[in-house]
Design a protein around this motif. Sequence first.
Motif, PDB file in Angstrom:
ATOM      1  N   ALA A 185      -1.929  -4.804  10.676  1.00 15.27           N
ATOM      2  CA  ALA A 185      -3.108  -3.935  10.759  1.00 15.27           C
ATOM      3  C   ALA A 185      -4.375  -4.773  10.803  1.00 15.27           C
ATOM      4  O   ALA A 185      -4.520  -5.739  10.063  1.00 15.27           O
ATOM      5  N   SER A 186      -5.307  -4.389  11.680  1.00 15.19           N
ATOM      6  CA  SER A 186      -6.592  -5.090  11.773  1.00 15.19           C
ATOM      7  C   SER A 186      -7.740  -4.259  11.214  1.00 15.19           C
ATOM      8  O   SER A 186      -8.856  -4.750  11.061  1.00 15.19           O
ATOM      9  N   GLY A 187      -7.491  -3.010  10.935  1.00 20.17           N
ATOM     10  CA  GLY A 187      -8.510  -2.138  10.376  1.00 20.17           C
ATOM     11  C   GLY A 187      -7.876  -1.059   9.528  1.00 20.17           C
ATOM     12  O   GLY A 187      -6.661  -0.814   9.612  1.00 20.17           O
ATOM     13  N   TYR A 188      -8.693  -0.411   8.691  1.00 19.05           N
ATOM     14  CA  TYR A 188      -8.157   0.551   7.736  1.00 19.05           C
ATOM     15  C   TYR A 188      -9.097   1.745   7.604  1.00 19.05           C
ATOM     16  O   TYR A 188     -10.297   1.651   7.880  1.00 19.05           O
ATOM     17  N   THR A 189      -8.535   2.856   7.174  1.00 21.63           N
ATOM     18  CA  THR A 189      -9.313   4.006   6.739  1.00 21.63           C
ATOM     19  C   THR A 189      -9.225   4.068   5.221  1.00 21.63           C
ATOM     20  O   THR A 189      -8.124   4.157   4.657  1.00 21.63           O
ATOM     21  N   LEU A 190     -10.370   3.989   4.560  1.00 19.70           N
ATOM     22  CA  LEU A 190     -10.435   4.024   3.109  1.00 19.70           C
ATOM     23  C   LEU A 190     -10.989   5.374   2.687  1.00 19.70           C
ATOM     24  O   LEU A 190     -12.042   5.801   3.182  1.00 19.70           O
ATOM     25  N   GLN A 191     -10.278   6.051   1.826  1.00 19.51           N
ATOM     26  CA  GLN A 191     -10.687   7.383   1.371  1.00 19.51           C
ATOM     27  C   GLN A 191     -11.046   7.366  -0.109  1.00 19.51           C
ATOM     28  O   GLN A 191     -10.332   6.786  -0.919  1.00 19.51           O
ATOM     29  N   ILE A 192     -12.164   8.011  -0.438  1.00 17.84           N
ATOM     30  CA  ILE A 192     -12.618   8.166  -1.818  1.00 17.84           C
ATOM     31  C   ILE A 192     -12.872   9.655  -2.051  1.00 17.84           C
ATOM     32  O   ILE A 192     -13.549  10.304  -1.243  1.00 17.84           O
ATOM     33  N   ARG A 193     -12.353  10.168  -3.146  1.00 18.23           N
ATOM     34  CA  ARG A 193     -12.612  11.590  -3.451  1.00 18.23           C
ATOM     35  C   ARG A 193     -12.867  11.773  -4.932  1.00 18.23           C
ATOM     36  O   ARG A 193     -12.259  11.100  -5.778  1.00 18.23           O
ATOM     37  N   PRO A 194     -13.786  12.666  -5.292  1.00 13.35           N
ATOM     38  CA  PRO A 194     -13.997  12.986  -6.715  1.00 13.35           C
ATOM     39  C   PRO A 194     -12.824  13.809  -7.234  1.00 13.35           C
ATOM     40  O   PRO A 194     -12.430  14.797  -6.610  1.00 13.35           O
ATOM     41  N   THR A 195     -12.253  13.425  -8.350  1.00 10.56           N
ATOM     42  CA  THR A 195     -11.079  14.134  -8.855  1.00 10.56           C
ATOM     43  C   THR A 195     -11.424  15.525  -9.388  1.00 10.56           C
ATOM     44  O   THR A 195     -10.547  16.377  -9.502  1.00 10.56           O
ATOM     45  N   ALA A 200     -10.702   9.095  -7.089  1.00 12.21           N
ATOM     46  CA  ALA A 200      -9.418   8.586  -6.627  1.00 12.21           C
ATOM     47  C   ALA A 200      -9.636   7.981  -5.244  1.00 12.21           C
ATOM     48  O   ALA A 200     -10.451   8.466  -4.457  1.00 12.21           O
ATOM     49  N   TRP A 201      -8.904   6.908  -4.944  1.00 11.64           N
ATOM     50  CA  TRP A 201      -9.063   6.274  -3.637  1.00 11.64           C
ATOM     51  C   TRP A 201      -7.726   5.763  -3.127  1.00 11.64           C
ATOM     52  O   TRP A 201      -6.794   5.523  -3.909  1.00 11.64           O
ATOM     53  N   THR A 202      -7.639   5.617  -1.824  1.00 14.44           N
ATOM     54  CA  THR A 202      -6.472   5.034  -1.192  1.00 14.44           C
ATOM     55  C   THR A 202      -6.890   4.441   0.140  1.00 14.44           C
ATOM     56  O   THR A 202      -8.043   4.582   0.568  1.00 14.44           O
ATOM     57  N   VAL A 203      -5.958   3.781   0.801  1.00 11.94           N
ATOM     58  CA  VAL A 203      -6.252   3.099   2.050  1.00 11.94           C
ATOM     59  C   VAL A 203      -5.022   3.185   2.947  1.00 11.94           C
ATOM     60  O   VAL A 203      -3.886   3.171   2.465  1.00 11.94           O
ATOM     61  N   VAL A 204      -5.247   3.322   4.248  1.00 12.20           N
ATOM     62  CA  VAL A 204      -4.148   3.416   5.205  1.00 12.20           C
ATOM     63  C   VAL A 204      -4.553   2.664   6.469  1.00 12.20           C
ATOM     64  O   VAL A 204      -5.738   2.648   6.844  1.00 12.20           O
ATOM     65  N   PRO A 205      -3.621   1.983   7.163  1.00  7.58           N
ATOM     66  CA  PRO A 205      -3.961   1.297   8.408  1.00  7.58           C
ATOM     67  C   PRO A 205      -4.569   2.262   9.416  1.00  7.58           C
ATOM     68  O   PRO A 205      -4.149   3.429   9.526  1.00  7.58           O
ATOM     69  N   ALA A 206      -5.565   1.782  10.158  1.00 12.39           N
ATOM     70  CA  ALA A 206      -6.294   2.650  11.080  1.00 12.39           C
ATOM     71  C   ALA A 206      -5.392   3.236  12.150  1.00 12.39           C
ATOM     72  O   ALA A 206      -5.625   4.345  12.641  1.00 12.39           O
ATOM     73  N   GLY A 250      -2.473   4.326  11.789  1.00 15.58           N
ATOM     74  CA  GLY A 250      -1.490   5.211  11.188  1.00 15.58           C
ATOM     75  C   GLY A 250      -0.495   4.434  10.350  1.00 15.58           C
ATOM     76  O   GLY A 250      -0.468   3.206  10.354  1.00 15.58           O
ATOM     77  N   GLY A 251       0.337   5.131   9.647  1.00 22.76           N
ATOM     78  CA  GLY A 251       1.320   4.502   8.785  1.00 22.76           C
ATOM     79  C   GLY A 251       1.440   5.263   7.482  1.00 22.76           C
ATOM     80  O   GLY A 251       0.770   6.275   7.270  1.00 22.76           O
ATOM     81  N   ARG A 252       2.326   4.774   6.635  1.00 21.55           N
ATOM     82  CA  ARG A 252       2.573   5.434   5.359  1.00 21.55           C
ATOM     83  C   ARG A 252       1.335   5.371   4.471  1.00 21.55           C
ATOM     84  O   ARG A 252       0.751   4.316   4.273  1.00 21.55           O
ATOM     85  N   MET A 253       0.921   6.531   3.947  1.00 19.77           N
ATOM     86  CA  MET A 253      -0.215   6.542   3.022  1.00 19.77           C
ATOM     87  C   MET A 253       0.299   6.338   1.606  1.00 19.77           C
ATOM     88  O   MET A 253       1.146   7.114   1.140  1.00 19.77           O
ATOM     89  N   PRO A 254      -0.176   5.310   0.935  1.00 17.82           N
ATOM     90  CA  PRO A 254       0.275   5.066  -0.434  1.00 17.82           C
ATOM     91  C   PRO A 254      -0.345   6.079  -1.398  1.00 17.82           C
ATOM     92  O   PRO A 254      -1.232   6.853  -1.031  1.00 17.82           O
ATOM     93  N   GLY A 255       0.120   6.064  -2.620  1.00 12.02           N
ATOM     94  CA  GLY A 255      -0.476   6.918  -3.627  1.00 12.02           C
ATOM     95  C   GLY A 255      -1.899   6.506  -3.944  1.00 12.02           C
ATOM     96  O   GLY A 255      -2.332   5.380  -3.662  1.00 12.02           O
ATOM     97  N   GLU A 256      -2.643   7.416  -4.534  1.00 11.42           N
ATOM     98  CA  GLU A 256      -4.028   7.136  -4.897  1.00 11.42           C
ATOM     99  C   GLU A 256      -4.108   6.347  -6.197  1.00 11.42           C
ATOM    100  O   GLU A 256      -3.223   6.428  -7.049  1.00 11.42           O
ATOM    101  N   GLU A 257      -5.184   5.606  -6.340  1.00 11.71           N
ATOM    102  CA  GLU A 257      -5.533   4.961  -7.601  1.00 11.71           C
ATOM    103  C   GLU A 257      -6.851   5.560  -8.075  1.00 11.71           C
ATOM    104  O   GLU A 257      -7.718   5.887  -7.260  1.00 11.71           O
ATOM    105  N   ARG A 258      -7.006   5.670  -9.392  1.00 13.09           N
ATOM    106  CA  ARG A 258      -8.207   6.296  -9.940  1.00 13.09           C
ATOM    107  C   ARG A 258      -9.084   5.284 -10.665  1.00 13.09           C
ATOM    108  O   ARG A 258      -8.603   4.260 -11.143  1.00 13.09           O
ATOM    109  N   PHE A 259     -10.351   5.597 -10.757  1.00 17.44           N
ATOM    110  CA  PHE A 259     -11.307   4.782 -11.501  1.00 17.44           C
ATOM    111  C   PHE A 259     -12.444   5.672 -11.962  1.00 17.44           C
ATOM    112  O   PHE A 259     -12.626   6.797 -11.460  1.00 17.44           O
TER     113      PHE A 259
END
Length: 313
Positions: A159-169, A201-207, A209-218
């Motif tokens: 992967a050369s790029g990613y989509t990073l998602q952030i959401r308020p829990t 909560a946030w996660t990241v996935v290759p731009a 497409g591909g398997r989306m991992p579980g979210e991590e929280r902070f």
Amino acid sequence: MSSIRLRVLSVVAPLACTAVLAAPSTAQPAALVAQLRGNVKVIAGGGGPAEPVRVGLRLELGDSLDVAPGSRATLLYNNGRLVAATSSLVVAPVGGAGAQAIHARAAASLEEARRQGRPDAAAGVGRPPPSGAYPLEPVRRVSVMAVRPTFRWQGGDGASGYTLQIRPTAGGIPRRFSVDGTGPWTLPDSAAPLTAGEEYAWTVVPAGGGRMPGEERFVVLTDDERESVVAFRAALTGAGLDPDADGGFVAAAFYADLGLLHEADQALSAFRATLPEGAAGPVVDLLATRILEGLGRADEALEAFERATGGGG
């Protein structure tokens, strides 16, 4: 009170600071003054005049703190715990830092990771296999100081790029960002900052497409908590200690109590770098056990615990 008892860490060389941390229990202080606000005085356990308290002051069991109204002293005990004194108190033994319980949790978590065949147990319990993209920092509901945090992740194959998602829990629309490369990546000034005191909560996935991992929280620190960190670092510096070097042990304990475990890990590593090989002592390793277990680095937490206790649990 003797001049030795009044000595503050601002005049103790790094090696002498090591002796404070690594010496047998009969030689090390019961606590150090890590943070100070207002008018606080100390009376030695054997009696004597009240003396002004300073950041870095060594306290022994039986010493009395006279805390004026509206004042506050934060004490770092020799088991790594921080205790805030907002009223007068006598320095007494406090409950352990939970090292035995931490050891048990880390051992169980690591055994579960190995049972499930996860080869990346060292990277953090609960992680997916390292062949795909997944979050590395922040993880496990740690706290972050910045309202524009920095994110780090394991890159996916090719992967050369990613989509990073952030959401308020607590609810709200997820925010997605396109990121080139494998990071680290900091929320840019062009985007709205995160909200102080909120959990995300946030996660990241290759731009592509591909398997989306579980979210991590902070959790983003509140404004008051962030100000307390600034004041704490200023107090350490004013006492002649660098929070990113010889004052790193005190800083690490302070950060850990706020949930800033990544910062705590970095501060403790910086402190170790100021010491001769093998000179850190059990108190440092007990604090490391707490920090590493909190970050999910179970095998490293077990190693630190075994160093601290001379062989384990």
